[in-house]
Design a protein around this motif. Structure first.
Motif, short mmCIF file in Angstrom:
data_model
loop_
_atom_site.label_atom_id
_atom_site.label_comp_id
_atom_site.label_asym_id
_atom_site.label_seq_id
_atom_site.Cartn_x
_atom_site.Cartn_y
_atom_site.Cartn_z
N MET A 1 41.08 55.87 40.71
CA MET A 1 39.68 56.04 41.17
C MET A 1 38.70 55.49 40.15
N VAL A 2 38.95 55.80 38.83
CA VAL A 2 38.04 55.32 37.78
C VAL A 2 38.01 53.79 37.79
N ALA A 9 33.97 43.54 40.60
CA ALA A 9 33.77 42.96 41.94
C ALA A 9 32.87 43.85 42.80
N ARG A 10 32.72 45.10 42.42
CA ARG A 10 31.88 46.04 43.17
C ARG A 10 30.42 45.57 43.23
N ALA A 11 30.00 44.84 42.22
CA ALA A 11 28.58 44.44 42.13
C ALA A 11 28.15 43.61 43.34
N ALA A 32 18.78 62.34 36.68
CA ALA A 32 20.16 62.83 36.78
C ALA A 32 20.95 61.94 37.73
N GLU A 33 22.25 61.88 37.49
CA GLU A 33 23.14 61.34 38.52
C GLU A 33 24.11 62.45 38.89
N ILE A 34 24.14 62.77 40.19
CA ILE A 34 25.02 63.84 40.66
C ILE A 34 26.28 63.19 41.24
N GLY A 35 27.43 63.53 40.67
CA GLY A 35 28.67 62.85 41.04
C GLY A 35 28.74 61.53 40.30
N SER A 36 28.57 61.61 38.99
CA SER A 36 28.44 60.39 38.16
C SER A 36 29.75 59.62 38.06
N GLY A 37 30.90 60.32 38.26
CA GLY A 37 32.16 59.65 37.96
C GLY A 37 32.13 59.13 36.53
N PRO A 38 32.78 57.98 36.28
CA PRO A 38 32.81 57.45 34.91
C PRO A 38 31.53 56.73 34.50
N TYR A 40 29.31 54.33 36.36
CA TYR A 40 28.87 53.00 36.81
C TYR A 40 27.35 52.92 36.87
N PHE A 41 26.71 53.92 37.48
CA PHE A 41 25.25 53.93 37.54
C PHE A 41 24.63 54.65 36.34
N THR A 42 25.31 55.67 35.83
CA THR A 42 24.72 56.45 34.73
C THR A 42 24.30 55.55 33.56
N ASP A 59 29.28 66.00 37.02
CA ASP A 59 30.51 65.84 37.80
C ASP A 59 31.38 67.09 37.57
N PRO A 60 32.04 67.60 38.61
CA PRO A 60 32.89 68.79 38.41
C PRO A 60 34.30 68.43 37.95
N GLU A 61 34.61 67.14 37.83
CA GLU A 61 35.96 66.70 37.43
C GLU A 61 35.99 66.39 35.94
N PRO A 62 36.67 67.22 35.13
CA PRO A 62 36.69 66.96 33.69
C PRO A 62 37.19 65.55 33.35
N ASN A 104 27.65 57.32 46.68
CA ASN A 104 29.02 57.39 47.21
C ASN A 104 29.68 58.72 46.88
N ALA A 105 28.89 59.76 46.76
CA ALA A 105 29.43 61.03 46.28
C ALA A 105 29.20 62.18 47.27
N TYR A 106 28.08 62.14 48.02
CA TYR A 106 27.77 63.29 48.88
C TYR A 106 28.94 63.62 49.80
#
Ligand SMILES: C[S@@+](CC[C@H](N)C(=O)[O-])C[C@H]1O[C@@H](n2cnc3c(N)ncnc32)[C@H](O)[C@@H]1O
Length: 189
Positions: A1-2, A9-11, A32-38, A40-42, A59-62, A104-106
């Motif tokens: 996922m990361v 290529a996502r750009a 804030a970014e909610i659901g920041s993942g690693p 990309y936008f943060t 993010d709730p995922e450590p 892409n998080a909601y």
């Protein structure tokens, strides 16, 4: 996922620079970014608000926050605060954030309406929420149709959370881009 989230290529379809430009951020702002993942936008938000600003990355995922912290260290970024959020509460400082970006998080949120309620109450009184998520139709990239959340469904939850639609940007080929603000009587708690 990361790896997928950080794929260069996502750009081509995510247009991150145009998205951040459309957010109209100013240096020194707290966002804030909610659901920041690693991140990309943060990391892009951190550049936009500059060293006198701050980005809360929730993010709730450590494991996601570990990947984010590694990128912050590698790039020497000091104006990002990672927050291990709860599934229904981003745990943001009260009244601080002028913008909460959700990308892409909601559609991943276990209880989106509850999270939006807490998010709306915690924003700065003139704070905005921007939600970017997958169109509810077949697209060349993106999750299966049954996992997507249509904009109307998101907007219903947003309205009952005390948010009102300011507008939509027609910027991205596969995703909607909605801008909301707090309604006047949604007080910070
Ligand atoms: C597909 S990723 C998107 C990451 C990032 N926004 C991006 O565009 O690259 C979705 C993220 O939402 C996070 N997430 C899931 N439930 C959440 C919740 N209740 N609150 C905040 N983030 C959540 C996941 O852990 C994951 O990191």
């Amino acid at each position: 996922m990361v790896k997928r989230q950080l794929d260069p290529a996502r750009a081509a379809w995510q247009k991150p620079d145009r998205v951040v430009e459309a957010l109209g951020l100013r240096r020194g702002q707290v966002v804030a970014e909610i659901g920041s993942g690693p991140g990309y936008f943060t990391l892009r938000l951190a550049r936009a608000v500059g060293p006198s600003g701050r980005v809360y990355a929730v993010d709730p995922e450590p494991a996601m926050l570990d990947a984010l912290r590694a990128r912050l260290r590698r790039d020497g970024v000091r104006n990002v605060t990672p927050i291990l959020g709860l599934p229904d509460d981003p745990l943001l400082p009260s009244g601080a954030c002028r913008l909460a970006l959700i990308v892409n998080a909601y559609h991943h949120f276990a209880d989106g309406p509850a999270l939006l309620r807490r998010l709306a109450r915690s924003l700065h009184p003139r704070g905005r929420v921007v939600n970017i998520d997958w169109d509810a139709r077949e697209t060349p990239v993106g999750p299966p149709l049954e996992r997507r959340v249509a904009p109307e469904t998101f907007l219903r939850a947003a309205r009952s959370a005390g948010l009102t639609l300011l507008g939509a940007r027609d910027l991205l080929p596969h995703q909607y881009f909605l801008v909301l603000r707090r309604v006047r009587d949604a007080r910070a708690t």
